[in-house]
Design an enzyme around this catalytic site. Structure first.
Site, short mmCIF file in Angstrom:
data_model
loop_
_atom_site.label_atom_id
_atom_site.label_comp_id
_atom_site.label_asym_id
_atom_site.label_seq_id
_atom_site.Cartn_x
_atom_site.Cartn_y
_atom_site.Cartn_z
N ASP A 64 4.04 -1.42 -3.15
CA ASP A 64 4.96 -0.20 -3.43
C ASP A 64 4.65 0.78 -4.38
OD1 ASP A 64 7.56 1.60 -3.20
OD2 ASP A 64 8.52 0.05 -2.15
N HIS A 91 2.52 2.91 -2.56
CA HIS A 91 3.02 3.98 -2.11
C HIS A 91 2.88 5.30 -2.74
CE1 HIS A 91 6.07 1.15 0.45
NE2 HIS A 91 4.69 0.98 0.89
#
Length: 491
Positions: free
Chosen positions: A293, A327
């Protein structure tokens, strides 16, 4: 002094109610005034770095093996580690040493004036059994307070605390442990953690007291390392891997230094690297990120609970890091209901086709909050997948709430990128445009679409090229305008 307006370039894409900038004919040339000089905000970054003080740890050494820890990993060492920490704390603190070897453990709770030193050749392997993280503790889960499993390493209300060394903390999360709660269907249209996640959100919106926010057989994954309401914190040198979710999470804490740490959990859902939340005076430097992430995500609480606590994250300095999968490299949000201000990122290298964005701000009108004073300079982005700069007011829920976010004062200097779907992806609201973005001395190469803009005011370029085309001047976009010819640039 007026300077020529040069051509704007964008790929031919059509997005409803969005602005795309397309190449003009030579007849569209105009003149604009030169942008202002560099903002002085970086002086504050230097002050923050200078103000960070190291934890005061007495020179006393206590080894966990002296208290019965098993370096072969055959026996559980949780109680031995706790006994070593208690022994040092009773004498005023000290360095609790994990010698070379492999140690099985459950939750480790740190105390004031304690340094947990994981030696080179030492590995702490954390239990895969949720019962080993009970009793529940006061924590924050995706921006909402509750009682849940203890983070693997947890410190509440302490001062002068450290995790150091060249050893490894292995969370042992994998496709069969912890991660399935986020990924496996629950048979009712969600994943395993959906029921408790939704119930927690409802409790926060209804103002249920935090002490009552708890679940039997919780399916909310614990954080790896969390410092809660603590101060004068150091994490240095260690490697964290295989995290259940967020990896290093200072909450309502102050004077935090993360230095030379390796955060390696690219396959884990929500395995953010470092997430300062409602914290101030934080420096993150010289570290390596490879995450499932966001690499670094600055947060300040979610929705009603973030507004109830009302503590911003501020004075965050991020420098000389290397970021690979994730991300986003430097991210603000999405849990930012308590505001974020004064975030500085410089001399970072963000280099992976598996890194989606370099600088990202994500929010919506359910989250609300204000982001202001973001400084991003001297960062290299040799590879990026989605957008180099992405600011989006339509994240997840979109515009369905009553808490209009504000983003203003974004300063980008000497940033160089290659690739990505977008060089700039900026989507605000008509009632709250993204305001005062300055980009100087930067190059964005090989972007599929140079700019996608919606409700942006005061986007100023000074010596910027996108796909080899120069940009100078300022762009304003009114509500829901869609340009097939370039918007006017002005002072």
């Amino acid at each position: 002094m007026a300077v020529p307006l040069v051509r704007l370039l964008a790929a031919a894409v059509t997005v409803a109610a969005l602005v795309t900038v397309v190449p003009p004919e030579p007849a569209h040339a105009a003149t604009v005034s030169a942008p202002a000089a560099t903002e002085p905000g970086w002086e504050l970054a230097d002050e923050i770095r200078e103000a960070i003080t190291p934890p005061r740890i007495p020179p006393r050494r206590v080894t966990i093996t002296a208290h019965g820890a098993d370096p072969t990993g055959r026996r559980d060492s949780t109680d031995a580690i706790a006994a070593a920490i208690t022994a040092a704390a009773r004498k005023g603190g000290g360095k609790v040493v994990v010698p070379p070897g492999e140690y099985r453990t459950g939750a480790i709770h740190l105390r004031s004036n304690i340094e947990l030193h994981v030696s080179r050749g030492a590995t702490l392997r954390f239990s895969q059994d949720p019962a080993d993280y009970l009793p529940m503790v006061h924590t924050r889960w995706e921006g909402i307070e509750l009682y849940n499993y203890s983070p693997f390493v947890y410190a509440y209300g302490v001062h002068d605390v450290a995790i150091t060394g060249e050893g490894v903390l292995d969370g042992q999360a994998d496709p069969e442990h912890w991660w399935p709660w986020k990924t496996e269907p629950d048979g009712h249209g969600g994943v395993v953690e959906t029921e408790h996640r939704n119930a927690l959100h409802a409790m926060a919106e209804q103002g249920v007291p935090v002490a009552q926010r708890r679940f039997a057989d919780s399916k909310l994954r614990p954080n790896f390392v969390q410092f809660y309401r603590s101060s004068t914190i150091l994490v240095s040198g260690v490697t964290l891997t295989n995290s259940p979710m967020w990896m290093i999470h200072p909450v309502l804490s102050e004077n935090v230094l993360v230095d030379g740490v390796t955060l390696d959990s690219p396959d884990g859902p929500n395995s953010d690297g470092v997430n300062p939340e409602s914290s101030r005076n934080v420096v993150i430097r010289n570290s390596r990120f490879n995450n499932g992430d966001d690499c670094i995500a600055v947060k300040s609480g979610r929705n009603a609970d973030g507004r109830r606590i009302g503590v911003p994250s501020e004075n965050i300095v991020i420098h000389d890091n290397r970021m690979f999968a994730g991300h986003g490299g430097v991210v603000i949000g999405s849990e930012m209901s308590g505001d974020v201000r004064n975030v500085f990122a410089e001399r970072n290298v963000m280099n992976s086709p598996h890194l989606d964005r370099a600088l990202r701000i994500k929010t919506n009108s359910v989250r609300g909050g204000t982001v202001e004073g973001v400084y991003f300079r001297d960062n290299d982005v040799p590879a990026v997948a989605d957008a180099v700069i992405r600011i989006n007011f339509h994240y997840e829920e979109g515009d369905v709430g009553d808490f209009t976010p504000t983003v203003r004062g974004i300063h980008i200097d000497n940033v160089h990128s290659v690739g990505g779907e977008f060089a700039l992806y900026l989507r605000g609201y008509e009632r709250s445009p993204i305001t005062d973005i300055t980009i100087r001395d930067s190059t964005f190469s090989e972007a599929t679409t140079p700019m996608l803009l919606e409700h942006v005011r005061g986007l100023t370029f000074d010596n910027v090229t996108i796909n080899g085309v120069s940009y100078d001047g300022t762009i304003d976009h009114g509500p829901r305008s869609h340009h097939r010819t370039p918007p006017a640039l002005h002072q």
